[in-house]
Structures are given as structure tokens and as C-alpha cells.
Motif scaffolding. Structure first.
Motif, PDB file in Angstrom:
ATOM      1  N   UNK A 243       5.813  37.282 -14.783  1.00 53.48           N
ATOM      2  CA  UNK A 243       5.675  38.719 -14.553  1.00 53.48           C
ATOM      3  C   UNK A 243       6.527  39.219 -13.387  1.00 53.48           C
ATOM      4  N   UNK A 244       7.159  38.313 -12.655  1.00 51.93           N
ATOM      5  CA  UNK A 244       7.970  38.714 -11.516  1.00 51.93           C
ATOM      6  C   UNK A 244       9.457  38.683 -11.808  1.00 51.93           C
ATOM      7  N   UNK A 245       9.818  38.450 -13.053  1.00 53.24           N
ATOM      8  CA  UNK A 245      11.228  38.430 -13.452  1.00 53.24           C
ATOM      9  C   UNK A 245      11.370  39.247 -14.734  1.00 53.24           C
ATOM     10  N   UNK A 246      12.584  39.270 -15.257  1.00 55.44           N
ATOM     11  CA  UNK A 246      12.852  39.983 -16.508  1.00 55.44           C
ATOM     12  C   UNK A 246      12.680  39.067 -17.719  1.00 55.44           C
ATOM     13  N   UNK A 247      11.951  37.984 -17.547  1.00 56.88           N
ATOM     14  CA  UNK A 247      11.781  36.999 -18.620  1.00 56.88           C
ATOM     15  C   UNK A 247      11.082  37.606 -19.833  1.00 56.88           C
ATOM     16  N   UNK A 248      11.508  37.195 -21.001  1.00 57.57           N
ATOM     17  CA  UNK A 248      10.895  37.630 -22.248  1.00 57.57           C
ATOM     18  C   UNK A 248       9.796  36.645 -22.655  1.00 57.57           C
ATOM     19  N   UNK A 249       8.813  37.094 -23.453  1.00 57.14           N
ATOM     20  CA  UNK A 249       7.770  36.177 -23.926  1.00 57.14           C
ATOM     21  C   UNK A 249       8.366  34.994 -24.677  1.00 57.14           C
ATOM     22  N   UNK A 250       7.777  33.833 -24.458  1.00 54.36           N
ATOM     23  CA  UNK A 250       8.229  32.625 -25.132  1.00 54.36           C
ATOM     24  C   UNK A 250       7.011  31.827 -25.567  1.00 54.36           C
ATOM     25  N   UNK A 251       7.109  31.101 -26.670  1.00 52.13           N
ATOM     26  CA  UNK A 251       5.975  30.250 -27.077  1.00 52.13           C
ATOM     27  C   UNK A 251       5.648  29.262 -25.969  1.00 52.13           C
ATOM     28  N   UNK A 252       4.373  29.054 -25.755  1.00 53.04           N
ATOM     29  CA  UNK A 252       3.931  28.166 -24.684  1.00 53.04           C
ATOM     30  C   UNK A 252       4.253  26.719 -25.022  1.00 53.04           C
ATOM     31  N   UNK A 253       5.021  26.085 -24.147  1.00 56.00           N
ATOM     32  CA  UNK A 253       5.319  24.671 -24.293  1.00 56.00           C
ATOM     33  C   UNK A 253       4.362  23.828 -23.476  1.00 56.00           C
ATOM     34  N   UNK A 254       4.398  22.527 -23.669  1.00 56.76           N
ATOM     35  CA  UNK A 254       3.454  21.640 -22.988  1.00 56.76           C
ATOM     36  C   UNK A 254       3.695  21.585 -21.484  1.00 56.76           C
ATOM     37  N   UNK A 255       4.929  21.827 -21.039  1.00 55.41           N
ATOM     38  CA  UNK A 255       5.228  21.752 -19.616  1.00 55.41           C
ATOM     39  C   UNK A 255       5.988  22.992 -19.178  1.00 55.41           C
ATOM     40  N   UNK A 256       5.478  24.130 -19.489  1.00 55.44           N
ATOM     41  CA  UNK A 256       6.174  25.368 -19.165  1.00 55.44           C
ATOM     42  C   UNK A 256       6.164  25.623 -17.658  1.00 55.44           C
ATOM     43  N   UNK A 257       7.337  25.852 -17.042  1.00 55.02           N
ATOM     44  CA  UNK A 257       7.384  26.140 -15.606  1.00 55.02           C
ATOM     45  C   UNK A 257       6.757  27.489 -15.256  1.00 55.02           C
ATOM     46  N   UNK A 258       6.563  28.321 -16.264  1.00 56.99           N
ATOM     47  CA  UNK A 258       5.965  29.643 -16.035  1.00 56.99           C
ATOM     48  C   UNK A 258       4.566  29.523 -15.431  1.00 56.99           C
ATOM     49  N   UNK A 259       3.858  28.450 -15.745  1.00 55.80           N
ATOM     50  CA  UNK A 259       2.453  28.327 -15.367  1.00 55.80           C
ATOM     51  C   UNK A 259       2.246  28.115 -13.875  1.00 55.80           C
ATOM     52  N   UNK A 260       3.299  27.931 -13.111  1.00 59.94           N
ATOM     53  CA  UNK A 260       3.160  27.673 -11.692  1.00 59.94           C
ATOM     54  C   UNK A 260       3.048  28.905 -10.827  1.00 59.94           C
ATOM     55  N   UNK A 261       3.129  30.079 -11.439  1.00 61.95           N
ATOM     56  CA  UNK A 261       2.999  31.334 -10.695  1.00 61.95           C
ATOM     57  C   UNK A 261       2.413  32.394 -11.614  1.00 61.95           C
ATOM     58  N   UNK A 262       2.189  33.581 -11.092  1.00 61.02           N
ATOM     59  CA  UNK A 262       1.554  34.645 -11.884  1.00 61.02           C
ATOM     60  C   UNK A 262       2.311  34.841 -13.205  1.00 61.02           C
ATOM     61  N   UNK A 263       1.554  34.783 -14.304  1.00 57.43           N
ATOM     62  CA  UNK A 263       2.212  34.914 -15.597  1.00 57.43           C
ATOM     63  C   UNK A 263       1.341  35.695 -16.566  1.00 57.43           C
ATOM     64  N   UNK A 264       1.967  36.151 -17.628  1.00 56.76           N
ATOM     65  CA  UNK A 264       1.275  36.851 -18.703  1.00 56.76           C
ATOM     66  C   UNK A 264       1.026  35.892 -19.851  1.00 56.76           C
ATOM     67  N   UNK A 265      -0.133  36.022 -20.457  1.00 54.05           N
ATOM     68  CA  UNK A 265      -0.497  35.228 -21.631  1.00 54.05           C
ATOM     69  C   UNK A 265      -0.938  36.163 -22.743  1.00 54.05           C
ATOM     70  N   UNK A 266      -0.320  36.029 -23.897  1.00 58.18           N
ATOM     71  CA  UNK A 266      -0.824  36.660 -25.118  1.00 58.18           C
ATOM     72  C   UNK A 266      -1.243  35.537 -26.051  1.00 58.18           C
ATOM     73  N   UNK A 267      -2.497  35.565 -26.473  1.00 62.77           N
ATOM     74  CA  UNK A 267      -3.044  34.561 -27.392  1.00 62.77           C
ATOM     75  C   UNK A 267      -3.509  35.280 -28.650  1.00 62.77           C
ATOM     76  N   UNK A 268      -2.836  35.005 -29.750  1.00 63.73           N
ATOM     77  CA  UNK A 268      -3.122  35.685 -31.007  1.00 63.73           C
ATOM     78  C   UNK A 268      -3.740  34.703 -31.985  1.00 63.73           C
ATOM     79  N   UNK A 269      -4.878  35.086 -32.501  1.00 61.62           N
ATOM     80  CA  UNK A 269      -5.654  34.198 -33.366  1.00 61.62           C
ATOM     81  C   UNK A 269      -4.866  33.833 -34.615  1.00 61.62           C
TER      82      UNK A 269
END
Length: 274
Positions: A243-269
Motif C-alpha cells: 500500500x506504500x508503493x504503486x504496486x499492482x495486485x498480484x496473486x499471493x505466493x508462498x514467500x511474498x515480500x509484500x507480507x513484511x509491511x502494511x499490505x492490502x489483501x483481497x480474498x475472493x471465495x
């Protein structure tokens, strides 16, 4: 040590909170209110600018929001019921209300009384009838909770602050019916809120959660992995972005570096293959 830090160290918590609340109230009282009109995600809306935070966030046009576009590809559609948790002054709630239309509705929950009042005024000046503002804090159990009702409030970690109604997501579901989308931005209390959603989370619901890693989540005993356990890969399509960069949404990977700081999560059933 700076003078402010020294004063903070020697001042009792309750007195510090009183001083901080007085400063916020004084700022609100002295603020020159005005109504502006901007385009928010393509929707023209009038917004009451009632404080400095609102001025910084809402006195400008908004481009499209990644989370809104993702959710609109799923359950965010005409006729849907939406829970907007941590709704601030109702702007995102109004955007979603435009999408769900008169046959849908948005339940906006906000813990700061000032923000609830501004949200209700925004609904009035936009003549929006399909949004309900509920003054409460989303928590892991019903009852009461201490809440620091600043301009962008948060649950008190030290037992100070105002006493506000605490309500779980499950209780909201019982009161207003099952939602199609839940939108969560509650300043670090997100994992606690999920602990109060056991009945609701098994339903066909799409979620957006602002996950406050390193800026509140850990203070309440939460973690990024703790949040993600509620949305297993076999049941949800999961997208994340910084959320602090211009990054676009990406499918969550097993070792995503995004998870180390404030991030957005969309979880669709995911659709049930059965």
C-alpha cells in the motif's frame, strides 16, 4: 531525548489521552468546514471537509481503487449487502453504495463519533438512502471496548480512551443479514475482528482487508500469517499488494515480500466444484 518524548515519558497515560483528545477537539472546532465535490472512482460525490485528515484524504479526485475493481469482479454488484468496517467518514461506503444500487445496502461501522457524524452528513447531502452508519468498534467479542477516538481512531492498548460499543462480525450478520462483501480497515485490529467472524466466514463472501503489519497489527497480538490462516488457498483466490508503493495486485505466493509491511489483501471465495 527530545522534550516531547520526555514529557510523554513522565505524563500518566490518562492525562496524556486527555491532552491529546483536547487537542483533537480543539482542532475540529477551529477547522473551517466546507462542502466540496469531486470524482471518487468515477462517481461524483459531495463531501463535507470537517477536519485536517478529511481535507488531506477527500479534497481531491480519486482514481480507481484496485480493491474496488477486484471486488466488483466478484460479489460487489447490484443488490449486494456490504459491511464496511472502519468506515471513517463514509466515502468508500458511498462508492460501494453507488455500485450496489438502491436494491443493495452498505452497513458502515465506525468507532469515532465525529467521523460517524460527518459520514451521516455526507449521506444526507448526497441523498443516499442505502447506507446505514453504526457507531461501534469491530472486535473479537460483543460488549464494550476502550477506543481512542482520534481523527483516525484505534483500539486502546493500555485501557484508556472512550468506552464504545464492541460488536463482532457475527453479530453484525445476525443483525443485518449475511453480507456479500466485507471491507476491513481497522488500524491493526483485523485479526481480532476475524476471531469474531467464525459463523460468517464460512459463507460465500469476498473480503478486502488492510493488514497493518509493522504499524499496529502486532500490538494486538496479530500477524500477517495469522490473518491469512482465515483465507486458505483452497477456498479463496488471494491477491496482495504493497500500500506504500504503486504496486499492482498480484496473486499471493508462498514467500511474498509484500507480507513484511502494511499490505492490502483481497480474498475472493472460490466456486465450490461440487
Amino acid at each position: 531525548m527530545m522534550m516531547k518524548d520526555f514529557l510523554r515519558k513522565i505524563t500518566p497515560q490518562f492525562l496524556w489521552d486527555l491532552l491529546r483528545s483536547f487537542k483533537i477537539r480543539r482542532g475540529i472546532e477551529q477547522f473551517s468546514r466546507r462542502v466540496v465535490e469531486h470524482s471518487f472512482c468515477g462517481y461524483p460525490l459531495k463531501v463535507l471537509i470537517a477536519d485536517g485528515v478529511g481535507e488531506g484524504w477527500y479534497d481531491k479526485d480519486w482514481d480507481r481503487l484496485e480493491e474496488i475493481d477486484l471486488l466488483a469482479s466478484g460479489n460487489l454488484r447490484p443488490g449486494a449487502t456490504i459491511f464496511d468496517l472502519g468506515a471513517h467518514q463514509g466515502v468508500v461506503a458511498m462508492i460501494m453504495a453507488k455500485i450496489v444500487g438502491e436494491s443493495g445496502r452498505v452497513i458502515a461501522v465506525e468507532g469515532t463519533r465525529h467521523n460517524c457524524d460527518v459520514a451521516n452528513e455526507n449521506l444526507r447531502i448526497n441523498e443516499m438512502k442505502n447506507v446505514t452508519v453504526h457507531h461501534a468498534v469491530i472486535a473479537d467479542q460483543d460488549g464494550q471496548i476502550r477506543f481512542f477516538d482520534g481523527l483516525n481512531g484505534n483500539v486502546s492498548e493500555k485501557g484508556s480512551g472512550r468506552v464504545v460499543e464492541a460488536i463482532t462480525i457475527d453479530s453484525l450478520t445476525r443483525k443485518y443479514g449475511a453480507p456479500d462483501v466485507i471491507f476491513v480497515d481497522i488500524e491493526g485490529f483485523e485479526e481480532k475482528s476475524l476471531q469474531g467472524s467464525i459463523e460468517t466466514i464460512g459463507r460465500d463472501i469476498d473480503w478486502f482487508i488492510e493488514v497493518h503489519v509493522a504499524c499496529g497489527l502486532e500490538s494486538y497480538g496479530g500477524s500477517a500469517q495469522g490473518v491469512l490462516t482465515y483465507f486458505p488457498n483452497e477456498k479463496y483466490e488471494r491477491y496482495v499488494w504493497n500500500l506504500d508503493t504503486e504496486q499492482k495486485p498480484q496473486p499471493l505466493g508462498s514467500e511474498s515480500p509484500v507480507l513484511g509491511r502494511r499490505f492490502a489483501l483481497v480474498a475472493m471465495r472460490r466456486n465450490d466444484p461440487s
